[in-house]
Write an enzyme that holds these catalytic residues in place. Structure first.
Site, PDB file in Angstrom:
ATOM      1  N   HIS A 134      -5.330  -8.829  -1.634  1.00 61.93           N
ATOM      2  CA  HIS A 134      -5.788  -9.643   0.037  1.00 61.93           C
ATOM      3  C   HIS A 134      -6.772 -10.337   0.073  1.00 61.93           C
ATOM      4  O   HIS A 134      -8.079 -10.010  -0.068  1.00 61.93           O
ATOM      5  CB  HIS A 134      -5.808  -8.152   0.946  1.00 61.93           C
ATOM      6  CG  HIS A 134      -4.755  -7.017   1.286  1.00 61.93           C
ATOM      7  ND1 HIS A 134      -4.647  -5.712  -0.771  1.00 61.93           N
ATOM      8  CD2 HIS A 134      -3.593  -7.130   1.067  1.00 61.93           C
ATOM      9  CE1 HIS A 134      -3.458  -5.444  -0.577  1.00 61.93           C
ATOM     10  NE2 HIS A 134      -2.729  -5.301   0.403  1.00 61.93           N
ATOM     11  N   ASN A 163       2.366   3.894  10.286  1.00 59.27           N
ATOM     12  CA  ASN A 163       1.693   4.128  11.921  1.00 59.27           C
ATOM     13  C   ASN A 163       2.480   2.968  13.009  1.00 59.27           C
ATOM     14  O   ASN A 163       2.058   2.308  13.611  1.00 59.27           O
ATOM     15  CB  ASN A 163      -0.086   3.769  12.372  1.00 59.27           C
ATOM     16  CG  ASN A 163      -0.024   2.658  12.048  1.00 59.27           C
ATOM     17  OD1 ASN A 163      -0.293   2.159  10.349  1.00 59.27           O
ATOM     18  ND2 ASN A 163      -0.815   2.092  12.812  1.00 59.27           N
ATOM     19  N   SER A 210       0.879  -0.931  -0.171  1.00 59.62           N
ATOM     20  CA  SER A 210      -0.215   0.486   0.419  1.00 59.62           C
ATOM     21  C   SER A 210       0.689   1.602  -0.416  1.00 59.62           C
ATOM     22  O   SER A 210       2.099   1.586   0.924  1.00 59.62           O
ATOM     23  CB  SER A 210      -0.731  -0.223   1.039  1.00 59.62           C
ATOM     24  OG  SER A 210      -1.553  -1.092   1.355  1.00 59.62           O
ATOM     25  N   HIS A 251      -3.073   0.448  -4.545  1.00 63.64           N
ATOM     26  CA  HIS A 251      -2.074  -0.474  -5.181  1.00 63.64           C
ATOM     27  C   HIS A 251      -2.827   0.301  -6.601  1.00 63.64           C
ATOM     28  O   HIS A 251      -3.862  -0.675  -7.123  1.00 63.64           O
ATOM     29  CB  HIS A 251      -3.635  -1.374  -5.046  1.00 63.64           C
ATOM     30  CG  HIS A 251      -2.288  -2.294  -2.855  1.00 63.64           C
ATOM     31  ND1 HIS A 251      -3.047  -1.625  -2.046  1.00 63.64           N
ATOM     32  CD2 HIS A 251      -1.723  -2.586  -3.150  1.00 63.64           C
ATOM     33  CE1 HIS A 251      -2.922  -2.401  -1.250  1.00 63.64           C
ATOM     34  NE2 HIS A 251      -1.778  -3.330  -1.815  1.00 63.64           N
ATOM     35  N   HIS A 274      -7.126   4.276   6.014  1.00 61.87           N
ATOM     36  CA  HIS A 274      -6.098   3.332   5.244  1.00 61.87           C
ATOM     37  C   HIS A 274      -4.869   5.060   4.775  1.00 61.87           C
ATOM     38  O   HIS A 274      -4.174   4.893   3.671  1.00 61.87           O
ATOM     39  CB  HIS A 274      -6.783   3.216   4.155  1.00 61.87           C
ATOM     40  CG  HIS A 274      -5.989   2.378   2.395  1.00 61.87           C
ATOM     41  ND1 HIS A 274      -5.768   1.480   3.214  1.00 61.87           N
ATOM     42  CD2 HIS A 274      -6.125   2.717   1.769  1.00 61.87           C
ATOM     43  CE1 HIS A 274      -4.731   1.181   2.024  1.00 61.87           C
ATOM     44  NE2 HIS A 274      -4.926   1.249   0.600  1.00 61.87           N
ATOM     45  N   ALA A 332       2.598  -2.341   3.946  1.00 58.98           N
ATOM     46  CA  ALA A 332       2.498  -0.925   5.550  1.00 58.98           C
ATOM     47  C   ALA A 332       2.113  -2.457   6.386  1.00 58.98           C
ATOM     48  O   ALA A 332       1.566  -2.666   6.718  1.00 58.98           O
ATOM     49  CB  ALA A 332       1.430   0.000   4.609  1.00 58.98           C
ATOM     50  N   MET A 389      -1.691  -7.118   6.704  1.00 56.50           N
ATOM     51  CA  MET A 389      -2.639  -7.927   6.494  1.00 56.50           C
ATOM     52  C   MET A 389      -1.875  -8.667   5.266  1.00 56.50           C
ATOM     53  O   MET A 389      -3.297  -9.060   4.465  1.00 56.50           O
ATOM     54  CB  MET A 389      -4.246  -7.353   6.726  1.00 56.50           C
ATOM     55  CG  MET A 389      -4.231  -6.074   7.333  1.00 56.50           C
ATOM     56  SD  MET A 389      -5.638  -5.028   6.984  1.00 56.50           S
ATOM     57  CE  MET A 389      -5.742  -3.977   9.098  1.00 56.50           C
ATOM     58  N   SER A 390      -1.307  -9.481   4.937  1.00 59.64           N
ATOM     59  CA  SER A 390      -0.686  -9.563   3.692  1.00 59.64           C
ATOM     60  C   SER A 390       0.389 -10.432   3.783  1.00 59.64           C
ATOM     61  O   SER A 390       0.590 -10.844   4.833  1.00 59.64           O
ATOM     62  CB  SER A 390      -0.175  -8.344   2.341  1.00 59.64           C
ATOM     63  OG  SER A 390       0.816  -7.439   3.446  1.00 59.64           O
ATOM     64  N   TYR A 395      -8.807 -10.000   2.693  1.00 58.84           N
ATOM     65  CA  TYR A 395      -9.761  -9.165   3.384  1.00 58.84           C
ATOM     66  C   TYR A 395     -10.369  -8.322   1.637  1.00 58.84           C
ATOM     67  O   TYR A 395     -11.359  -7.620   2.467  1.00 58.84           O
ATOM     68  CB  TYR A 395      -9.001  -8.161   4.738  1.00 58.84           C
ATOM     69  CG  TYR A 395      -8.262  -6.736   3.719  1.00 58.84           C
ATOM     70  CD1 TYR A 395      -8.879  -6.056   2.931  1.00 58.84           C
ATOM     71  CD2 TYR A 395      -6.701  -7.092   4.135  1.00 58.84           C
ATOM     72  CE1 TYR A 395      -8.498  -4.876   2.189  1.00 58.84           C
ATOM     73  CE2 TYR A 395      -5.537  -5.776   3.541  1.00 58.84           C
ATOM     74  CZ  TYR A 395      -6.971  -4.381   2.772  1.00 58.84           C
ATOM     75  OH  TYR A 395      -5.323  -3.483   2.314  1.00 58.84           O
ATOM     76  N   GLU A 396     -10.030  -8.165   1.105  1.00 62.27           N
ATOM     77  CA  GLU A 396     -10.775  -7.892  -0.169  1.00 62.27           C
ATOM     78  C   GLU A 396     -12.238  -9.180  -0.181  1.00 62.27           C
ATOM     79  O   GLU A 396     -12.429  -8.254  -0.934  1.00 62.27           O
ATOM     80  CB  GLU A 396      -9.928  -7.091  -1.035  1.00 62.27           C
ATOM     81  CG  GLU A 396      -9.204  -6.601  -0.970  1.00 62.27           C
ATOM     82  CD  GLU A 396      -8.177  -6.038  -1.810  1.00 62.27           C
ATOM     83  OE1 GLU A 396      -8.029  -5.940  -3.300  1.00 62.27           O
ATOM     84  OE2 GLU A 396      -7.042  -6.823  -2.045  1.00 62.27           O
TER      85      GLU A 396
END
Ligand code: HPA
Length: 276
Positions: A82, A237, A28, A58, A250, A112, A213-214, A84-85
């Site tokens: 991902h 962060n 990201s 992306h 995001h 990220a 998350m990846s 989560y998508e």
């Protein structure tokens, strides 16, 4: 698959006289390796079986070329799929499968991530020494893979997915070049929401230094296929500060990743220079 018969292989050899030695997946907001020469590019949607990348930050573009005239051949995937998508493991592993089909020997996975160390700063980069597979029953675990395992792939394993010698060479390179690089353990979660403070405390106890998350399934899959793997997180962060996880947007992640891109460029060039 026979490398020579892959539809993309011809396009690559038509523009570039050297083989691709390193493939890089950019997470990201991460911008890097934009000035390749003798290269070409295509959208993921042009690749057989690929969905279109949907997450902001992306691009969904695959490019290839040399790092300067006479330089090594590299391939850069801007954006990934991902879990989560709503994608399954099959989509999440498509880029790594493509690298394998093309005979690419080395892979750098970037992402990220939220920092779990209070003394780290947004924009810090972390070399992934190891990971925790916390993506339910999928991430990094020996689940049956879509299409099964063929003879070209070894057993699906995550242990020591990140190549030890390459990591040490890159760390030494960055130290010498004055490029700041932290090291630590990455934990991959399903997402899509950022972590609660309670979850952050749990993840720290579990041994994680950064959360995202990846990456985890990709690293395990690539290592299983005999590729040498590196992972680099851009800490966008600090997840455990009071302004941390719950308030992270995001957009903020994408903005910090962009700002850290100069350092990421230096680390990625170091990774390519020190590749096996
Ligand atoms: N948590 C999970 N994934 C992330 C974060 C985070 O805080 N920041 C960027 N990706």
């Amino acid at each position: 698959m026979d490398t020579a018969t892959h539809p993309l292989a011809e396009r690559i050899t038509a523009t570039m006289k050297v083989p691709v030695s390193v493939a890089v997946v950019l997470g990201s907001g991460i911008k890097a390796l934009e000035d390749l020469v003798n290269g070409g590019s295509c959208h993921y949607a042009e690749l057989p079986g690929f969905p279109t990348a949907t997450v902001a930050g992306h691009a969904g573009v695959l490019s290839w070329g040399q790092l300067g005239e006479g330089g090594p051949g590299v391939m850069v995937a801007r954006g990934r799929f991902h879990l989560y998508e709503g994608h399954g493991l099959g989509e999440a592993l498509m880029l790594v499968n493509l690298f394998k089909d093309l005979g690419v020997p080395n892979v750098v996975l970037t992402n990220a991530a939220g920092g779990l160390r209070a003394d780290w700063q947004p924009g810090d980069l972390m070399l992934i020494d190891d990971h925790l597979a916390f993506q339910g029953s999928q991430g990094g675990l020996p689940v049956p893979l879509p299409g099964g395992l063929d003879a070209e792939w070894g057993p699906y394993h995550a242990r020591e997915a990140y190549d030890g010698e390459w990591r040490e060479r890159l760390a030494a390179h960055c130290l010498k070049a004055g490029v700041p690089l932290r090291r630590g353990v990455y934990v991959g979660l399903m997402g899509p929401s950022y972590e609660t403070m309670g979850e952050n405390r749990y993840l720290i106890t579990a041994g994680a230094d950064a959360v995202g998350m990846s990456t985890v399934p990709e690293a395990a899959r690539a290592a299983s296929g005999g590729m040498k793997v590196l992972g680099v997180s851009c800490v966008t962060n600090i997840s455990i500060t009071p302004s941390g996880a719950a308030e992270t947007s995001h957009q903020e992640v994408v903005d910090v990743a962009k700002a850290a891109s100069a350092n990421m460029e230096a680390v990625l060039r170091g990774a390519i220079a020190t590749a096996p």
